[in-house]
Design an enzyme around this catalytic site. Structure first.
Site, PDB file in Angstrom:
ATOM      1  N   ASP A 475       0.809  -1.220   0.000  1.00 22.59           N
ATOM      2  CA  ASP A 475       0.000   0.000   0.000  1.00 22.59           C
ATOM      3  C   ASP A 475       0.840   1.266   0.000  1.00 22.59           C
ATOM      4  O   ASP A 475       0.434   2.281  -0.553  1.00 22.59           O
ATOM      5  CB  ASP A 475      -1.038   0.006   1.137  1.00 22.59           C
ATOM      6  CG  ASP A 475      -0.451  -0.130   2.511  1.00 22.59           C
ATOM      7  OD1 ASP A 475       0.780  -0.224   2.628  1.00 22.59           O
ATOM      8  OD2 ASP A 475      -1.228  -0.150   3.481  1.00 22.59           O
TER       9      ASP A 475
HETATM   10  C1  LAN Z   1       3.449  -0.703  10.175  1.00 22.07           C
HETATM   11  C2  LAN Z   1       3.249   0.692   9.806  1.00 22.07           C
HETATM   12  C3  LAN Z   1       2.625   0.924   8.482  1.00 22.07           C
HETATM   13  C4  LAN Z   1       1.715  -0.187   8.060  1.00 22.07           C
HETATM   14  C5  LAN Z   1       0.747   0.190   6.918  1.00 22.07           C
HETATM   15  C6  LAN Z   1       1.468   0.734   5.696  1.00 22.07           C
HETATM   16  C7  LAN Z   1      -0.205   1.276   7.387  1.00 22.07           C
HETATM   17  C8  LAN Z   1      -0.050  -1.038   6.570  1.00 22.07           C
HETATM   18  O1  LAN Z   1      -1.048  -0.728   5.657  1.00 22.07           O
HETATM   19  C9  LAN Z   1       0.837  -2.199   6.208  1.00 22.07           C
HETATM   20  C10 LAN Z   1       1.753  -2.580   7.366  1.00 22.07           C
HETATM   21  C11 LAN Z   1       2.597  -1.428   7.892  1.00 22.07           C
HETATM   22  C12 LAN Z   1       3.776  -1.235   6.974  1.00 22.07           C
HETATM   23  C13 LAN Z   1       3.172  -1.732   9.273  1.00 22.07           C
HETATM   24  C14 LAN Z   1       3.527  -3.113   9.651  1.00 22.07           C
HETATM   25  C15 LAN Z   1       3.944  -3.367  11.115  1.00 22.07           C
HETATM   26  C16 LAN Z   1       4.696  -2.197  11.734  1.00 22.07           C
HETATM   27  C17 LAN Z   1       5.967  -1.977  10.960  1.00 22.07           C
HETATM   28  C18 LAN Z   1       3.790  -0.966  11.616  1.00 22.07           C
HETATM   29  C19 LAN Z   1       2.447  -1.115  12.310  1.00 22.07           C
HETATM   30  C20 LAN Z   1       4.565   0.049  12.418  1.00 22.07           C
HETATM   31  C21 LAN Z   1       5.229  -0.756  13.579  1.00 22.07           C
HETATM   32  C22 LAN Z   1       5.026  -2.243  13.237  1.00 22.07           C
HETATM   33  C23 LAN Z   1       6.210  -3.133  13.663  1.00 22.07           C
HETATM   34  C24 LAN Z   1       5.813  -4.585  13.557  1.00 22.07           C
HETATM   35  C25 LAN Z   1       6.675  -2.786  15.069  1.00 22.07           C
HETATM   36  C26 LAN Z   1       7.632  -3.740  15.681  1.00 22.07           C
HETATM   37  C27 LAN Z   1       6.894  -4.774  16.432  1.00 22.07           C
HETATM   38  C28 LAN Z   1       7.002  -6.096  16.267  1.00 22.07           C
HETATM   39  C29 LAN Z   1       5.948  -6.953  16.803  1.00 22.07           C
HETATM   40  C30 LAN Z   1       8.124  -6.710  15.558  1.00 22.07           C
END
Ligand code: LAN
Length: 744
Positions: A475
């Site tokens: 996305d």
């Molecule tokens: C995010 C942030 C952005 C998010 C979107 C683009 C909004 C989504 O549509 C796809 C997935 C994604 C890229 C995403 C995946 C997981 C993230 C990176 C996070 C929610 C921000 C933090 C999170 C990450 C997993 C944090 C570390 C925690 C662990 C459990 C490893």
């Protein structure tokens, strides 16, 4: 171990800031006698999207580098911006919002913001610094403590999994330990209270796996209490259905350094401080704890995804059969060797920026063990980790990623275009800079030996934060691509991203579709959802593999459609097949009550908006399609008396819509969906527009309300810029559809 540098910088720690309301969130417990830095000395530097906070030591430095409006805004300082003419129409309101928000654009052209929420990110960084003997600058230590105390639950003294959640063992244990590492005293009243809560939750033996892991590394728990993280899993052939390359990228990239460190059973040398902490974390003396008996102990508050019976058996076999009797030294060496190789590839591919803060902190520890304390890898991690830090009025926290650069910048561009203001001379310079930023951040090459390190094709894609991080997300690539296409189709904007580079983005997107037709986040789904059986992290749900998401699928649908408008011939058949598949998935993902479950925003309002946009892109609307009318009725029946929508994070945890007070962000999501669906009655939409406009401040901003985002079902994460981007988009769509009439 001189962790926190002694006071040498003349910082007086006096409270002189007036905490502004802009960044304030729903819960801000009152705190007494808090040590703090001089908030007027903090500055954010942004170099091509690389964001770091700096504390200036001298008056001369502060004169040379004055605080910008953006700095002051992020720090919650008064901005003294003039009141704008009162807005009557939606476009007035957007103009005012842009007058405000444009001032937060950073020099490279992107927007930034706090990206906090989860409470387990900051502890990882502090533990890594402690283990690797990285001195923590005193202003950072002070402000981290201030933040953690500000987020302490005033009633029970604990901390949750995320800022709005109830206290859990995970949050409380890890925060307690890092507060001690950061210099907070055992007799501090707030820590006494926290200890009380921790003991009430059964002490550190009741922490989840990830807490036990760090405690073992710190030497305040025995490795016997940690369930196995065998690096030899990386040796299983790729065709094996549970091979780690098939897991969701965040899980495997955390499992990777964790498995290496677990295998080495590394423990940092003990110090008087760690020996003291040992005696504080348990309900009995450290030496009397039978750690091996607590491998599976966990507080009920943390047990969101209980370990399965199969996983428990596998863990037993590993602990009692595999490790003591079967695992030879050569297997251990082989597994550790391959694991460290993969860790090094992740570090090199990202120049040590890494996927996210959890794996980054662990990779640093792995490098410390493998390469030694003064190695290049440890030094480079030391330089990079601060890119996860964020300073706000409550203190310093750790962001979920190294920023939201590309994501939020793309949304802002699209919102302005949809509001019909991209050709307004007032906003052209701002949007040009945004376009330059997006151009700069497009990923131009695949990773070196991408197959060896199991990386997805990424040429032409955009990462959520920066090109340096470099992970394509379906996305983010789509939203950035749309923003670029929208601007480049207007005569006012230069063609910065060539047709060929746009085709690269399309090529990469087309590699990301699942057989179901849906799109997941970073990669197509590589493993079966039965792999959730191996979910060992207890505190999260749906983490083991990629899933299809209505949000990601919609982003791709709308990007492909927009692209085909400008270039109808390129990969025409592939695109049309991809679109059919994605729409088929979106239709199928609708629940019987008409809703869609959101995985990245809270929750049904978020996913509903996307799904309805997808359906509308192929002409399905309220009047011609029962699926769409059902979705609209679902949203309409959740509208609150004041005309807004408000959804609690509990929706994400439970899968059932849970109401809360109206929020401008969710209200915007709901009406964007309704307008896309051409909902025939404009009155509910008008009421929502009035609510959004009515909450706008005189300087054009909206204040921060409740938390907006989520991941892994149970962790909430803040998207503070959504209160600008989605409000602007919603008001713009309204004006475009119903005319720009007076609303207030
Ligand atoms: C995010 C942030 C952005 C998010 C979107 C683009 C909004 C989504 O549509 C796809 C997935 C994604 C890229 C995403 C995946 C997981 C993230 C990176 C996070 C929610 C921000 C933090 C999170 C990450 C997993 C944090 C570390 C925690 C662990 C459990 C490893």
């Amino acid at each position: 171990m001189g962790m926190v540098k002694s006071k040498q910088n003349g910082m007086n720690g006096q409270a002189i800031d007036e905490e502004g309301p802009h960044n304030g969130s729903a819960i801000t417990p009152s705190i007494e006698q808090v040590e703090r830095t001089d908030i007027y000395r903090w500055r954010l530097r942004d170099e091509r999207g690389c964001q770091t906070w700096h504390y200036l030591r001298t008056d001369q430095e502060t004169e040379v580098w004055p605080q910008s409006i953006a700095d002051r805004y992020f720090l919650g300082l008064p901005l003294d911006l003039p009141d704008l003419p009162a807005s009557k129409t939606p476009i007035d309101s957007i103009q005012n919002a842009l007058s405000f928000f444009s001032q937060l654009q950073l020099p490279p052209g992107n927007w930034a913001c706090e990206y906090g929420g989860p409470m387990f990110l900051l502890p990882g960084l502090v533990c890594a610094w402690y283990v690797t003997q990285t001195p923590i600058p005193q202003p950072v230590a002070i402000e981290m403590k201030r933040y953690l105390f500000a987020r302490q639950n005033p009633d029970d003294g604990g901390w949750g999994l995320h800022i709005e959640g109830e206290s859990t063992a995970y949050g409380t244990i890890m925060t307690y330990v890092v507060l001690r590492l950061l210099g907070a005293g055992e007799e501090d009243k707030r820590l006494i209270k926290a200890r009380g809560m921790l003991h009430q939750l059964g002490g550190a033996v009741n922490g989840p796996h990830w807490a036990k892991f760090w405690l073992a590394v710190l030497g305040v728990m025995e490795w016997d209490a940690v369930n196995p993280v065998p690096p030899e899993l990386w040796l299983v052939p790729d065709w094996v259905p549970f091979a780690p390359w098939r897991w969701w990228i965040h899980m495997r990239q955390v499992f990777l350094p964790m498995s290496y460190i677990y295998s080495t059973k590394f423990v940092v040398p003990s110090t008087p401080l760690t020996r003291q902490i040992r005696e504080e974390l348990y309900t009995q003396s450290y030496s009397s704890v039978n750690f091996a008996s607590h491998r599976n102990s966990i507080s009920s508050r943390d047990n969101y995804h209980p370990k399965t019976f199969i996983l428990t058996i596998l863990n037993w076999l590993l602990v009692y059969i595999w490790f003591p009797f079967l695992r030879t030294e050569s297997i251990r060496k082989w597994a550790e060797g391959w694991t460290i190789d993969l860790i090094q590839r992740e570090d090199e591919n990202t120049d040590y920026a890494n996927l996210a803060p959890v794996n980054s902190a662990m990779n640093m520890v792995a490098c410390y063990i493998y390469d030694g304390p003064d190695s290049y890898s440890v030094r480079r991690h030391r330089e990079r980790l601060p890119e996860f830090l964020w300073m706000k009025h409550e203190g310093m926290l750790v962001n979920g990623t190294n920023g939201v650069q590309t994501w939020d910048t793309s949304w802002l561009v699209q919102a302005v275009v949809e509001a019909g203001l991209a050709q307004d001379p007032k906003w052209i310079p701002m949007l040009k800079r945004a376009l330059e930023f997006l151009e700069d951040q497009q990923i131009r090459e695949n990773c070196k030996e991408q197959d060896v390190c199991y990386r997805q094709q990424r040429k032409g894609a955009w990462a959520f934060s920066t090109k340096l991080q470099g992970y394509t997300v379906s996305d983010t690539t789509s939203e950035a691509l749309k923003a670029v296409l929208m601007l480049q189709s207007l005569p006012e904007y230069p063609q910065l991203v060539s047709g060929e580079r746009i085709q690269d983005a399309i090529d990469t997107l087309l590699t990301m579709q699942n057989a179901s037709g849906g799109f997941a986040s970073y990669e197509p789904t590589r493993g079966s959802q039965y792999l959730e059986i191996l979910n060992a992290a207890e505190v999260f749900g749906r983490i083991m593999v990629e899933y299809d998401y209505p949000e990601c699928s919609t982003a791709v649908v709308t990007a492909l459609r927009l692209f085909s408008k400008y270039n109808p011939s390129y990969r025409k058949a592939d695109i049309s097949k991809a679109l059919d598949g994605a729409l088929k998935y979106i239709r199928k993902a609708q629940r019987p009550d008409g809703s869609w479950y959101g995985s990245w925003g809270i929750c049904f309002t978020y996913a509903g908006m996307f799904a309805l946009e997808s359906l509308s892109s192929v002409g399905e609307n309220y009047t011609n399609n029962p699926r769409v009318s059902k979705a609209c009725e679902f949203l309409i029946c959740k509208q609150r008396d004041d005309g807004g929508w408000g959804e609690s994070y509990k929706s994400c945890e439970t899968g059932i819509y849970v109401q809360r007070d109206s929020q401008v962000v969710m209200t915007s999501w709901a009406i964007i969906g309704l307008m896309a669906a051409e909902y025939p009655d404009r009155r509910p939409i008008e009421r929502a527009v009035r609510l959004i406009m009515g909450r706008q401040q005189k300087n054009g901003e909206w204040l921060q309300e409740g938390i907006e985002g989520v991941f892994n079902k149970s962790v909430m994460i803040s998207y503070p810029n959504y209160k600008f981007t989605f409000t602007i988009k919603a008001l713009g769509m309204f004006a475009e559809r119903y005319g720009n009439s007076s609303m207030l």
